[in-house]
Design a protein around this motif. Structure first.
Motif, mmCIF file in Angstrom:
data_model
loop_
_atom_site.group_PDB
_atom_site.id
_atom_site.type_symbol
_atom_site.label_atom_id
_atom_site.label_comp_id
_atom_site.label_asym_id
_atom_site.label_seq_id
_atom_site.Cartn_x
_atom_site.Cartn_y
_atom_site.Cartn_z
ATOM 1 N N ASP A 181 0.854 -1.197 0.000
ATOM 2 C CA ASP A 181 0.000 0.000 0.000
ATOM 3 C C ASP A 181 0.891 1.250 0.000
ATOM 4 O O ASP A 181 0.683 2.179 -0.779
ATOM 5 C CB ASP A 181 -0.912 -0.024 1.241
ATOM 6 C CG ASP A 181 -1.862 1.165 1.326
ATOM 7 O OD1 ASP A 181 -2.246 1.690 0.266
ATOM 8 O OD2 ASP A 181 -2.226 1.555 2.448
ATOM 9 N N HIS A 223 -7.068 -3.503 2.138
ATOM 10 C CA HIS A 223 -6.709 -2.356 1.296
ATOM 11 C C HIS A 223 -5.379 -2.586 0.551
ATOM 12 O O HIS A 223 -5.287 -2.382 -0.661
ATOM 13 C CB HIS A 223 -6.642 -1.110 2.179
ATOM 14 C CG HIS A 223 -6.239 0.126 1.454
ATOM 15 N ND1 HIS A 223 -7.046 0.717 0.510
ATOM 16 C CD2 HIS A 223 -5.100 0.882 1.518
ATOM 17 C CE1 HIS A 223 -6.433 1.787 0.024
ATOM 18 N NE2 HIS A 223 -5.262 1.912 0.622
ATOM 19 N N ASN A 234 -4.697 -2.990 -3.622
ATOM 20 C CA ASN A 234 -3.771 -2.121 -4.367
ATOM 21 C C ASN A 234 -2.691 -2.933 -5.063
ATOM 22 O O ASN A 234 -2.405 -2.728 -6.245
ATOM 23 C CB ASN A 234 -3.066 -1.152 -3.403
ATOM 24 C CG ASN A 234 -3.917 0.047 -3.078
ATOM 25 O OD1 ASN A 234 -4.549 0.617 -3.944
ATOM 26 N ND2 ASN A 234 -3.938 0.420 -1.821
HETATM 27 ZN ZN LIG Z 1 -3.684 3.263 0.282
#
Ligand SMILES: [Zn+2]
Ligand SMILES: NC(=O)c1ccc[n+]([C@@H]2O[C@H](COP(=O)([O-])OP(=O)(O)OC[C@H]3O[C@@H](n4cnc5c(N)ncnc54)[C@H](O)[C@@H]3O)[C@@H](O)[C@H]2O)c1
Length: 383
Positions: free
Chosen positions: A193, A276, A280
């Motif tokens: 991330d 998350h 990504n």
């Molecule tokens: Zn992020």
């Protein structure tokens, strides 16, 4: 040249720096502290020591431990109700992006009327919030230094982006020791991330000289430490480089904003439950490949920062190497493809539609159609 660059608060970085927590709270005149965290961070043994220290220093501590991954409007309401009743004067967030974002959003509605939905977008928060000290325990989101909070609207099934003045933490207290307990898979996912933040900020339409400097240093630190931090979590230097890299990526994207990777990742989390960082990571190299057509030099610079490319190459050639290096990183870190993560192809249309409506899409260097986003999802599905 024109740009706007800034950060919401102060950053205090260093091994053992979390011991300064009470001193910082007291410097804001804090007596009743609202502490927001999640059960995983508590289980990792990080919260108890900090709570004990605050209490020993004479502070009254009220706790909220109900934060869920990709925190929701319900979390924000619950936490705000507890904080209002206790009349807290300082807020402390301990955890990853989920705990920090929940604390930031809750803090907005303590001093601003209505619900968190009323503040969706950029620049909507008018009243200053209470002092907030963010103590990150993942090296990923950089929520501790950004003026954004991302909250899931449980009715609309949408990750709302709330950004601008009065959103960010007053102090980011970054202690790499607190990231030592992160399991390998979360180190890899949150680290990817952070790398995505740096790469997206660097190619963003909102990029500037100061955001570029921070983004390139972040790419260099993260790409050289992420495998070591994942495979050997007790390596203090690798952990420190990851937290520093993540923070610098936050310095960059706080002003430059992000791009299509995050636009796709948000609906992937909401509709398919992906963490998350995993969302990504799975799409990052394919968006980089798509963007290369319009930003070959910048993608080549990313390869140089990663230590993959040499000076004097053709930009397109260097860019290709940078994309291949990111794909290799995904394999080394055992990041799941979308198929392995349980995403269904039937969901691609909805994800692509939602991605087009994300704020980050306004900053991505190459405009993408719905069909082009579906193509990117297909590549990330079977790779
Ligand atoms: Zn992020
Ligand atoms: N505000 C921003 O600028 C910004 C930027 C990017 C992402 N985000 C948001 O942040 C959220 C994701 O945050 P995250 O990736 O940090 O994950 P997270 O906060 O959800 O944490 C992931 C898991 O790791 C555990 N954990 C955290 N620290 C630990 C430690 N030191 N040891 C052991 N376990 C630990 C948590 O309990 C949780 O189970 C998403 O909602 C995302 O949208 C915010």
């Amino acid at each position: 040249m024109e740009f706007a660059f800034g950060l919401p608060g102060q950053s205090i970085f260093g091994t053992g720096s979390s011991k300064k927590l009470s001193e910082i709270i007291t410097s804001f005149g804090g007596k009743t502290v609202f502490c927001v965290y999640d059960k995983g961070v508590k289980k990792a043994g990080i919260v108890d020591g900090l709570l004990k220290m605050m209490k020993a220093d004479g502070l009254k501590v009220i706790e909220y431990d109900g934060v869920v991954p990709n925190p929701t409007d319900t979390n924000v309401e619950e936490a705000a109700n507890i904080a209002r009743k206790a009349d807290v004067d300082v807020v402390v967030a301990i955890g990853g992006g989920s705990a920090m974002d929940c604390a930031k959003a809750m803090n907005i509605i303590l001093t601003n009327p209505g619900s968190i939905q009323d503040y969706e977008g950029l620049g909507m928060v008018k009243n200053p919030a209470k002092p907030l000290i963010a103590v990150p325990t993942t090296a990923g989101t950089a929520s501790e230094v950004t003026g954004f909070t991302i909250i899931t609207d449980t009715k609309r099934l949408k990750k709302m982006v709330i950004g601008g003045q009065h959103v960010g933490a007053t102090v980011a207290l970054l202690d790499p020791e607190l990231t030592m307990s992160l399991p390998a898979s979360i180190t890899a996912s949150t680290g990817m991330d952070a790398l995505t933040h740096a790469i997206e900020a660097y190619v963003s339409k909102g990029a500037s000289v100061p955001s570029d400097i921070n983004a390139l240093k972040a790419i260099s630190l993260i790409s050289r430490s992420i495998v070591e931090a994942t495979e050997n979590g007790k390596n203090a230097d690798a952990r420190s480089n990851m937290l520093l890299g993540s923070m610098l990526a936050g310095y960059a994207f706080n002003s430059a904003v992000l791009g299509l990777v995050h636009s796709i990742a948000h609906p992937l989390s909401v509709h398919c439950g992906l963490a998350h960082g995993d969302a990504n990571a799975a799409v990052l190299p394919y968006v980089m490949e798509f963007n290369t057509k319009v930003v070959p030099e910048k993608t080549y610079d990313i390869g140089i920062a990663m230590g993959i490319c040499k000076a004097g190459m053709k930009a397109e050639e260097g860019a290709k190497l940078a994309v291949e290096a990111v794909k290799k990183l995904l394999k080394q870190l055992r990041i799941k493809t979308l198929q392995e993560a349980g995403v269904k192809r039937e969901q691609f249309e909805r994800i692509a539609e939602d991605a087009l409506n994300e704020i980050s899409t306004l900053f991505t260097p190459r405009e993408a159609s719905k069909n082009e986003i579906v193509d990117i999802l297909n590549l990330a599905y079977r790779s």
